[in-house]
Design a protein around this motif. Structure first.
Motif, PDB file in Angstrom:
ATOM      1  N   GLY A  61       0.841  -1.183   0.000  1.00 15.31           N
ATOM      2  CA  GLY A  61       0.000   0.000   0.000  1.00 15.31           C
ATOM      3  C   GLY A  61       0.877   1.234   0.000  1.00 15.31           C
ATOM      4  N   ALA A  62       0.279   2.386   0.313  1.00 14.56           N
ATOM      5  CA  ALA A  62       1.050   3.631   0.347  1.00 14.56           C
ATOM      6  C   ALA A  62       2.212   3.510   1.326  1.00 14.56           C
ATOM      7  CB  ALA A  62       0.147   4.795   0.734  1.00 14.56           C
ATOM      8  N   HIS A  63       2.004   2.813   2.416  1.00 15.07           N
ATOM      9  CA  HIS A  63       3.062   2.403   3.328  1.00 15.07           C
ATOM     10  C   HIS A  63       3.074   0.875   3.343  1.00 15.07           C
ATOM     11  CE1 HIS A  63       3.093   6.563   4.630  1.00 15.07           C
ATOM     12  NE2 HIS A  63       4.172   6.320   5.341  1.00 15.07           N
ATOM     13  N   ALA A  64       4.206   0.300   2.982  1.00 19.19           N
ATOM     14  CA  ALA A  64       4.329  -1.156   3.026  1.00 19.19           C
ATOM     15  C   ALA A  64       4.638  -1.585   4.454  1.00 19.19           C
ATOM     16  CB  ALA A  64       5.438  -1.616   2.085  1.00 19.19           C
ATOM     17  N   VAL A  65       4.184  -2.783   4.812  1.00 21.11           N
ATOM     18  CA  VAL A  65       4.428  -3.311   6.156  1.00 21.11           C
ATOM     19  C   VAL A  65       4.967  -4.736   6.020  1.00 21.11           C
ATOM     20  CG1 VAL A  65       3.494  -3.780   8.446  1.00 21.11           C
ATOM     21  CG2 VAL A  65       2.495  -1.950   7.038  1.00 21.11           C
ATOM     22  N   LEU A  66       6.124  -4.978   6.637  1.00 18.62           N
ATOM     23  CA  LEU A  66       6.664  -6.330   6.766  1.00 18.62           C
ATOM     24  C   LEU A  66       6.219  -6.885   8.114  1.00 18.62           C
ATOM     25  CD1 LEU A  66      10.344  -5.864   5.490  1.00 18.62           C
ATOM     26  CD2 LEU A  66       8.366  -6.720   4.221  1.00 18.62           C
ATOM     27  N   HIS A  67       5.473  -7.983   8.076  1.00 26.51           N
ATOM     28  CA  HIS A  67       4.974  -8.595   9.315  1.00 26.51           C
ATOM     29  C   HIS A  67       5.818  -9.821   9.651  1.00 26.51           C
ATOM     30  CE1 HIS A  67       1.182  -6.292   9.632  1.00 26.51           C
ATOM     31  NE2 HIS A  67       1.210  -6.292   8.298  1.00 26.51           N
ATOM     32  N   THR A  68       6.166  -9.965  10.923  1.00 25.62           N
ATOM     33  CA  THR A  68       6.778 -11.186  11.441  1.00 25.62           C
ATOM     34  C   THR A  68       5.873 -11.732  12.544  1.00 25.62           C
ATOM     35  OG1 THR A  68       8.074 -10.235  13.265  1.00 25.62           O
ATOM     36  CG2 THR A  68       9.025 -10.083  11.041  1.00 25.62           C
ATOM     37  N   ASP A  69       6.256 -12.855  13.137  1.00 23.78           N
ATOM     38  CA  ASP A  69       5.441 -13.419  14.215  1.00 23.78           C
ATOM     39  C   ASP A  69       5.430 -12.534  15.451  1.00 23.78           C
ATOM     40  OD1 ASP A  69       4.649 -15.645  12.815  1.00 23.78           O
ATOM     41  OD2 ASP A  69       6.287 -16.910  13.547  1.00 23.78           O
ATOM     42  N   HIS A  70       6.416 -11.650  15.576  1.00 26.09           N
ATOM     43  CA  HIS A  70       6.540 -10.888  16.818  1.00 26.09           C
ATOM     44  C   HIS A  70       6.629  -9.388  16.610  1.00 26.09           C
ATOM     45  CE1 HIS A  70       7.108 -14.672  18.939  1.00 26.09           C
ATOM     46  NE2 HIS A  70       8.026 -14.989  18.045  1.00 26.09           N
ATOM     47  N   GLY A  71       6.342  -8.919  15.387  1.00 26.91           N
ATOM     48  CA  GLY A  71       6.403  -7.489  15.185  1.00 26.91           C
ATOM     49  C   GLY A  71       6.170  -7.101  13.737  1.00 26.91           C
TER      50      GLY A  71
END
Length: 412
Positions: free
Chosen positions: A201-211
């Motif tokens: 999206g306009a801001h990309a987000v990398l998701h992990t199991d803990h953050g």
């Protein structure tokens, strides 16, 4: 190399100017270049720094790409093909400058020879040498058998194309040195933080199991190990297992008798062998690619036999260690670099030729993120077809194709 203490895994939510997936050559070079330009950068690595291809490769830092220049010319024309080739030449020089600037101890040695086994290989190799000399002003040298034997004590090869500007180095030491330089410049690196989902999206987000890490710009530098995170990229590469072994120590005199000028060497067969000497006087010998998910049967025995075929005088010397990992190949072996959605940058498809090119990719992407996209725009014009067969059939189809190429090399 001794294992350094692990960097802490990601815990909680972070914000950055640029988030980077993967702490290999591409991700680390991009991170370093961006930090030096004042960007806040966070890198997430699923394992350890250099755990993938960047730490497991044969250490040959070569000018050029996985494809020959004729593929670049076919798609882009000679003028832009020449630009790409010149950038790869500058990339090797940039590696050496980076090593010197940041004091990276990685045993840099210049010189590489591509060697021909059969008459067909020799004809093709000589034509390529003359093409690079004539149209790319590259100081490539042609060595007949006697000249080659003066530097390489193997009866296997007919002739060589010698490149005085390409080099070899300790690959994991270079990756760790890049990481140290990036951290000194302010980059935050979290190891053992596998990304489970990418939110675009306009801001990309990398998701992990803990953050998570949120940033307006994202660099995907996962190479062959994306594992479903970006399907539209993964369709255009194939993971290929490749393997390398280290001999028992030979001693300085015996090692230098094998390769007098200490160059790196690779042959021109489809299932190639490549080798060089290490700083502690071992022979590092690579080859035996696997186009399935499994290592080849009897890997250690087969690689040791191949080493002895190249150097019969080492019949008393075993391979002490054998290891491997995945590289990513494209169908045409050309680099696949570009952007998705305007703010997701990627580089993949190094096709076994990525030590210098991956650093170039990091530089090119960093330039584009700060508003200078001219070089990335040229790379993005290269077209890449997906591998046929989908997830179920693409690997068996590739195995069948590779079997044909290996048979052709064996017969003529």
């Amino acid at each position: 190399m001794p294992e350094p203490p692990a960097l802490p895994p990601l815990r909680g939510e972070l914000r950055a100017d640029v988030a980077i997936l993967g702490a290999g050559y591409t991700g680390l070079t991009a991170a370093l270049e961006l930090a030096l330009r004042g960007q806040r950068v966070v890198v997430l690595e699923a394992q350890r720094i250099g755990w993938g291809a960047s730490g497991r490769n044969g250490g040959q830092a070569l000018v050029g790409y996985g494809c020959e220049v004729d593929e670049l010319e076919r798609q882009l024309g000679r003028e832009d093909a020449r630009r790409l080739f010149d950038w790869s030449r500058e990339a090797v020089q940039a590696m050496r400058a980076r090593i010197d600037r940041h004091g990276i101890e990685c045993h840099w040695v210049e010189g590489h020879a591509s060697v021909a086994i059969r008459a067909r290989h020799e004809r093709d190799l000589r034509a390529n040498c003359e093409h690079l000399q004539r149209h790319y002003d590259y100081p490539m040298q042609w060595w007949e058998r006697d000249t080659l034997r003066g530097q390489l004590d193997s009866p296997r090869y007919r002739a060589a194309m010698f490149d005085p500007l390409s080099a070899h180095l300790h690959p994991l030491a270079y990756a760790r040195g890049l990481a140290d330089a990036a951290r000194a410049a302010g980059v935050v690196i979290h190891e053992q933080s596998p990304v489970t989902r990418i939110q675009r999206g306009a801001h990309a987000v990398l998701h992990t199991d803990h953050g998570s890490v949120r940033a307006p710009q994202l660099v995907v530098a996962g190479n062959a190990l994306l594992q479903g995170l970006v399907p539209e990229l993964e369709r255009r590469i194939m993971p290929v297992g490749t393997y390398i072994g280290a001999s028992a120590p030979l001693g300085a005199e015996r090692a230098r008798a094998l390769i007098g000028n200490n160059m790196a060497v690779s042959d021109t067969a489809w299932a190639l062998d490549y080798f060089r000497l290490s700083h502690d006087h071992r022979l590092l010998f690579g080859g035996r690619a696997s186009y399935s998910a499994l290592p080849p049967p009897g890997l250690h025995r087969v690689m040791q036999r191949r080493m002895h075929e190249v150097f019969p005088q080492l019949a008393d010397i075993p391979l002490q260690q054998v290891w491997g990992g995945y590289v990513d190949i494209t169908r045409n072996r050309a680099p696949h670099w570009g952007r998705l959605d305007g703010n997701v940058y990627f580089a993949q498809g190094f096709s076994g030729h990525g030590v210098a090119a991956a650093g170039l990719a990091g530089e090119v992407i960093a330039e584009a993120i700060v508003g200078q996209s001219e070089r990335l725009d040229v790379f993005q014009r290269l077209r890449h077809a997906p591998f046929p067969g989908g997830r179920l059939l693409r690997m068996p189809l590739l195995v069948a194709a590779m079997s044909w190429y290996k048979l052709r090399d064996a017969l003529w």
